[in-house]
Design a protein around this motif. Structure first.
Motif, mmCIF file in Angstrom:
data_model
loop_
_atom_site.group_PDB
_atom_site.id
_atom_site.type_symbol
_atom_site.label_atom_id
_atom_site.label_comp_id
_atom_site.label_asym_id
_atom_site.label_seq_id
_atom_site.Cartn_x
_atom_site.Cartn_y
_atom_site.Cartn_z
ATOM 1 N N TYR A 11 16.612 -8.689 20.627
ATOM 2 C CA TYR A 11 16.424 -10.142 20.688
ATOM 3 C C TYR A 11 15.601 -10.544 19.479
ATOM 4 C CZ TYR A 11 16.148 -14.320 23.732
ATOM 5 O OH TYR A 11 16.283 -15.549 24.309
ATOM 6 N N ASP A 12 16.142 -11.348 18.596
ATOM 7 C CA ASP A 12 15.470 -11.716 17.359
ATOM 8 C C ASP A 12 14.598 -12.953 17.561
ATOM 9 O OD1 ASP A 12 14.752 -11.602 14.709
ATOM 10 O OD2 ASP A 12 16.545 -12.615 13.990
ATOM 11 N N VAL A 13 13.355 -12.727 17.971
ATOM 12 C CA VAL A 13 12.391 -13.818 18.131
ATOM 13 C C VAL A 13 11.082 -13.398 17.479
ATOM 14 C CG1 VAL A 13 13.385 -14.742 20.256
ATOM 15 C CG2 VAL A 13 11.617 -13.013 20.399
ATOM 16 N N PRO A 14 10.315 -14.354 16.988
ATOM 17 C CA PRO A 14 9.044 -14.024 16.333
ATOM 18 C C PRO A 14 7.953 -13.676 17.352
ATOM 19 C CG PRO A 14 9.333 -16.393 16.426
ATOM 20 C CD PRO A 14 10.598 -15.788 16.972
ATOM 21 N N ASP A 15 6.943 -12.987 16.871
ATOM 22 C CA ASP A 15 5.752 -12.717 17.681
ATOM 23 C C ASP A 15 4.906 -13.986 17.637
ATOM 24 O OD1 ASP A 15 3.477 -11.868 18.919
ATOM 25 O OD2 ASP A 15 3.035 -10.248 17.532
ATOM 26 N N SER A 16 5.284 -14.939 18.496
ATOM 27 C CA SER A 16 4.615 -16.240 18.531
ATOM 28 C C SER A 16 4.690 -16.784 19.952
ATOM 29 C CB SER A 16 5.310 -17.218 17.579
ATOM 30 O OG SER A 16 6.616 -17.495 18.051
ATOM 31 N N ILE A 17 4.058 -17.895 20.178
ATOM 32 C CA ILE A 17 4.121 -18.520 21.499
ATOM 33 C C ILE A 17 5.563 -18.881 21.835
ATOM 34 C CG2 ILE A 17 3.456 -20.573 22.815
ATOM 35 C CD1 ILE A 17 0.734 -20.416 21.385
ATOM 36 N N ALA A 18 6.313 -19.390 20.862
ATOM 37 C CA ALA A 18 7.720 -19.742 21.091
ATOM 38 C C ALA A 18 8.547 -18.498 21.424
ATOM 39 C CB ALA A 18 8.301 -20.447 19.876
ATOM 40 N N GLY A 19 8.293 -17.387 20.744
ATOM 41 C CA GLY A 19 9.001 -16.141 21.027
ATOM 42 C C GLY A 19 8.679 -15.628 22.413
ATOM 43 N N ARG A 20 7.439 -15.722 22.806
ATOM 44 C CA ARG A 20 7.037 -15.284 24.149
ATOM 45 C C ARG A 20 7.650 -16.182 25.222
ATOM 46 N NH1 ARG A 20 1.543 -12.289 23.321
ATOM 47 N NH2 ARG A 20 1.775 -11.832 21.122
ATOM 48 N N ARG A 21 7.785 -17.471 24.933
ATOM 49 C CA ARG A 21 8.429 -18.400 25.865
ATOM 50 C C ARG A 21 9.887 -18.003 26.063
ATOM 51 N NH1 ARG A 21 7.970 -23.097 23.244
ATOM 52 N NH2 ARG A 21 5.791 -23.209 23.843
ATOM 53 N N LYS A 22 10.572 -17.635 24.982
ATOM 54 C CA LYS A 22 11.971 -17.208 25.079
ATOM 55 C C LYS A 22 12.081 -15.927 25.904
ATOM 56 C CE LYS A 22 14.172 -19.404 21.219
ATOM 57 N NZ LYS A 22 15.174 -20.170 21.911
ATOM 58 N N LEU A 23 11.114 -15.022 25.771
ATOM 59 C CA LEU A 23 11.111 -13.797 26.563
ATOM 60 C C LEU A 23 10.981 -14.130 28.049
ATOM 61 C CD1 LEU A 23 10.967 -10.634 26.678
ATOM 62 C CD2 LEU A 23 8.487 -10.954 26.753
ATOM 63 N N ARG A 24 10.092 -15.055 28.392
ATOM 64 C CA ARG A 24 9.916 -15.458 29.789
ATOM 65 C C ARG A 24 11.203 -16.094 30.330
ATOM 66 N NH1 ARG A 24 6.565 -15.640 33.565
ATOM 67 N NH2 ARG A 24 4.819 -14.905 32.345
ATOM 68 N N GLU A 25 11.856 -16.928 29.530
ATOM 69 C CA GLU A 25 13.121 -17.522 29.946
ATOM 70 C C GLU A 25 14.177 -16.451 30.211
ATOM 71 O OE1 GLU A 25 13.993 -20.198 26.739
ATOM 72 O OE2 GLU A 25 12.429 -21.618 27.335
ATOM 73 N N LEU A 26 14.226 -15.437 29.363
ATOM 74 C CA LEU A 26 15.169 -14.338 29.555
ATOM 75 C C LEU A 26 14.856 -13.580 30.841
ATOM 76 C CD1 LEU A 26 17.483 -12.558 28.500
ATOM 77 C CD2 LEU A 26 15.775 -11.287 27.205
#
Length: 63
Positions: A11-26
């Motif tokens: 999953y190509d997401v940054p180590d950021s609050i937005a990336g962590r939010r996408k992880l929670r959604e997944l």
């Protein structure tokens, strides 16, 4: 016999609050599709290559 199924999702997401939010959604999207009797034991984001733990998601029991 208890078995464990491991799924690695690239999953190509940054180590950021937005990336962590996408992880929670997944993680929240996975819960409803688990087969009967299965539970989500561990859900975490790690850095590819190093294995450095970025985020671990604690979800309610999925049974």
């Amino acid at each position: 016999m208890k078995t464990i199924a491991k799924i690695l999702i690239d999953y190509d997401v940054p180590d950021s609050i937005a990336g962590r939010r996408k992880l929670r959604e997944l993680a929240e999207a996975v819960l409803p599709v688990l087969p009967e009797g299965a539970r989500l034991r561990d859900f975490k984001m790690t850095e590819d290559g190093t294995g450095r733990l970025i985020e671990k998601i604690n979800l309610p029991e999925s049974e």
